[in-house]
Design an enzyme around this catalytic site. Structure first.
Site, mmCIF file in Angstrom:
data_model
loop_
_atom_site.group_PDB
_atom_site.id
_atom_site.type_symbol
_atom_site.label_atom_id
_atom_site.label_comp_id
_atom_site.label_asym_id
_atom_site.label_seq_id
_atom_site.Cartn_x
_atom_site.Cartn_y
_atom_site.Cartn_z
ATOM 1 N N LYS A 129 -23.696 56.473 38.324
ATOM 2 C CA LYS A 129 -23.112 55.870 37.133
ATOM 3 C C LYS A 129 -21.674 55.460 37.418
ATOM 4 C CE LYS A 129 -20.037 58.018 36.089
ATOM 5 N NZ LYS A 129 -18.798 58.390 36.843
ATOM 6 N N TYR A 213 -19.503 59.512 30.083
ATOM 7 C CA TYR A 213 -20.181 60.799 29.803
ATOM 8 C C TYR A 213 -20.217 61.052 28.299
ATOM 9 C CZ TYR A 213 -20.073 62.125 34.721
ATOM 10 O OH TYR A 213 -20.277 62.161 36.069
HETATM 11 P P1 NDP Z 1 -15.195 58.097 46.823
HETATM 12 O O1 NDP Z 1 -14.005 57.234 46.935
HETATM 13 O O2 NDP Z 1 -15.033 59.538 47.093
HETATM 14 O O3 NDP Z 1 -16.353 57.554 47.790
HETATM 15 C C1 NDP Z 1 -16.780 56.221 47.776
HETATM 16 C C2 NDP Z 1 -17.295 55.874 49.165
HETATM 17 O O4 NDP Z 1 -17.744 54.514 49.135
HETATM 18 C C3 NDP Z 1 -16.243 55.919 50.254
HETATM 19 O O5 NDP Z 1 -16.099 57.198 50.819
HETATM 20 C C4 NDP Z 1 -16.771 54.917 51.268
HETATM 21 O O6 NDP Z 1 -17.735 55.558 52.086
HETATM 22 C C5 NDP Z 1 -17.534 53.928 50.414
HETATM 23 N N1 NDP Z 1 -16.816 52.649 50.261
HETATM 24 C C6 NDP Z 1 -17.268 51.455 50.683
HETATM 25 N N2 NDP Z 1 -16.391 50.491 50.421
HETATM 26 C C7 NDP Z 1 -15.338 51.076 49.810
HETATM 27 C C8 NDP Z 1 -14.101 50.584 49.308
HETATM 28 N N3 NDP Z 1 -13.780 49.287 49.362
HETATM 29 N N4 NDP Z 1 -13.238 51.468 48.762
HETATM 30 C C9 NDP Z 1 -13.554 52.781 48.651
HETATM 31 N N5 NDP Z 1 -14.718 53.296 49.119
HETATM 32 C C10 NDP Z 1 -15.606 52.452 49.701
HETATM 33 O O7 NDP Z 1 -15.801 57.851 45.368
HETATM 34 P P2 NDP Z 1 -16.689 58.859 44.508
HETATM 35 O O8 NDP Z 1 -17.665 59.550 45.379
HETATM 36 O O9 NDP Z 1 -15.825 59.673 43.651
HETATM 37 O O10 NDP Z 1 -17.457 57.820 43.532
HETATM 38 C C11 NDP Z 1 -18.535 57.010 44.004
HETATM 39 C C12 NDP Z 1 -19.422 56.636 42.823
HETATM 40 O O11 NDP Z 1 -19.977 57.821 42.270
HETATM 41 C C13 NDP Z 1 -18.687 55.947 41.680
HETATM 42 O O12 NDP Z 1 -19.508 54.952 41.140
HETATM 43 C C14 NDP Z 1 -18.471 57.042 40.654
HETATM 44 O O13 NDP Z 1 -18.428 56.577 39.330
HETATM 45 C C15 NDP Z 1 -19.686 57.910 40.872
HETATM 46 N N6 NDP Z 1 -19.415 59.331 40.569
HETATM 47 C C16 NDP Z 1 -20.351 60.036 39.886
HETATM 48 C C17 NDP Z 1 -20.151 61.350 39.587
HETATM 49 C C18 NDP Z 1 -21.198 62.147 38.913
HETATM 50 O O14 NDP Z 1 -20.965 63.300 38.603
HETATM 51 N N7 NDP Z 1 -22.378 61.602 38.675
HETATM 52 C C19 NDP Z 1 -18.877 62.019 39.915
HETATM 53 C C20 NDP Z 1 -17.995 61.230 40.745
HETATM 54 C C21 NDP Z 1 -18.270 59.908 41.026
HETATM 55 P P3 NDP Z 1 -17.737 55.355 53.699
HETATM 56 O O15 NDP Z 1 -16.376 55.780 54.143
HETATM 57 O O16 NDP Z 1 -18.835 56.235 54.131
HETATM 58 O O17 NDP Z 1 -17.998 53.897 53.925
#
Ligand code: NDP
Length: 367
Positions: A129, A213
């Site tokens: 989400k 949420y």
């Molecule tokens: P993070 O920043 O921790 O991770 C996102 C990952 O996406 C990065 O580590 C990277 O992985 C990849 N990525 C690819 N392109 C980009 C870019 N341009 N900038 C940043 N990251 C990029 O984010 P979150 O894990 O916190 O959030 C990811 C998704 O999950 C969001 O949509 C958020 O809303 C959702 N979310 C849901 C939660 C829940 O409880 N259901 C809680 C937290 C987030 P790599 O380095 O491997 O390429």
């Protein structure tokens, strides 16, 4: 209607998915559903940890822009080097028989493209989400998955979480009488370097990220769809963090039965995620309600004999139990060809309400 270049790419990918739609082959239930994890960030870490406790799910591939990080996770979860992909060559996992599904854990504005590419490769999609960043993308994702005969679930973990489920079942049982009003909030004080502050990546501010949420909770707690929504937003002009996305957004919702909800989200302050439901015969509160663990349910209401019940139930389950439950559910749906409890249409509805809220607050969304 003219399409932007981004919409065109997504629409074209959806059309391609239709052309390459494979027949839906029921997954043998004795083989765990193999997941390719797309984007190895914070939430992906929780999800991969959760999968380790799931009897019907397994991490079988990784997609990342950082080979070193991918190699570390591959070692941790026993993923072969040949099943590590990057964002360019990811589509070749079409030919990897160990990948049945993907988990999309990328920044919000990348959800649509990677969902559609995965569907085109014949893989079921569990997408984080918010589903995407506008209604057009949500429709394209749903269409692509339908046309490719793959399942689409949005990772609304609270729908699989016992404290939230118990609140819903108490309300439905009539324990607190007729629901009159709901208060809910969720927010945090955001770091200045987060991609969440970049509108091109996030699509919006705290409403898209954590306010969702509260929005979703008011819908599952009432079991109704909002009839009317009004929002008001404010961002400190002196705070450079909020040049592109909103800092604070508050909104009111009226539901068809007359229930009213008042919700609040922010990137400017650490705000416990909670909901409090006031009924004609009592109240129920989950606080925190949306965290990964440490949830607590409290309520006061009269039972059938008129005796007052005072409930205080801390949930002692530890992270990543919610992610295990989520994976269990999606894998079960894949094995038994069932529709997930939170399909793409659930994400679409939230996207429609988010659109109305931003419009009400005078905030323009990305096309
Ligand atoms: P993070 O920043 O921790 O991770 C996102 C990952 O996406 C990065 O580590 C990277 O992985 C990849 N990525 C690819 N392109 C980009 C870019 N341009 N900038 C940043 N990251 C990029 O984010 P979150 O894990 O916190 O959030 C990811 C998704 O999950 C969001 O949509 C958020 O809303 C959702 N979310 C849901 C939660 C829940 O409880 N259901 C809680 C937290 C987030 P790599 O380095 O491997 O390429």
């Amino acid at each position: 209607m003219s399409l932007t270049r981004r919409q065109f790419t997504i629409a074209s990918a959806a059309a391609m998915a239709a052309r390459f739609a494979p027949p839906l082959i029921a997954q043998p239930a004795d083989k765990p559903v193999g997941y390719a994890i797309i984007g190895l960030g914070r939430i992906a870490d929780h999800f991969m940890d959760g999968i380790q406790h799931s009897p019907n799910s397994k991490v079988t591939a990784l997609v990342s822009g950082h080979p070193d990080k991918a190699a570390r996770y591959a070692e941790k979860y026993g993923v072969p080097k040949s099943s590590i992909y990057n964002y360019e060559n990811m589509d070749s996992f079409r030919d990897n028989p160990n990948v049945d599904a993907v988990y999309v854990a990328l920044p919000n504005s990348m959800h649509a493209e990677y969902t559609i590419r995965s569907a085109k490769a014949g893989k079921h999609v569990l997408c984080e989400k918010p589903m995407c960043i506008n209604v057009t993308e949500a429709h394209a994702m749903i269409d692509a998955c339908k046309q490719a005969n793959v399942k689409l679930m949005i990772a609304y973990r609270c729908h699989y979480e016992p404290t939230n489920l118990k609140a819903v079942s108490l309300i439905r049982s009539g324990a607190i009488g007729k629901v009159e009003s709901i208060q809910s909030a969720f927010g945090f004080n955001i770091g200045a370097t987060e991609w969440r502050l970049n509108k091109k990546l996030a699509g919006g501010g705290p409403l898209m990220d954590v306010g969702i949420y509260c929005l979703n909770a008011t819908r599952y707690l009432t079991g109704e769809e909002p009839a009317d929504l009004h929002a008001y937003a404010f961002s400190d002009p002196a705070d450079p963090r909020f040049r592109q996305v909103e800092e604070n957004l508050v909104w009111n919702t009226k539901f068809p039965s007359g229930v009213v909800a008042s919700c609040n989200t922010t990137y400017g302050s650490n705000m416990d995620g909670y909901f409090h439901v006031y009924g004609s015969k009592g109240w129920i509160e989950a606080r925190p309600a949306f965290n990964y663990d440490g949830l607590r349910l409290r309520a006061e209401y009269q039972d059938a004999s008129g005796k007052w019940i005072s409930l205080d139930e801390p949930n002692i389950q530890k992270d990543p139990y919610q992610f295990t439950a989520e994976a269990n559910h999606f894998s079960h749906c894949v094995h038994h060809n069932q529709t997930p409890k939170t399909p793409g249409e659930e994400g679409l509805r939230d996207m429609e309400y988010i659109t109305r809220l931003y419009s009400s607050a005078g905030i323009q969304m990305l096309a």
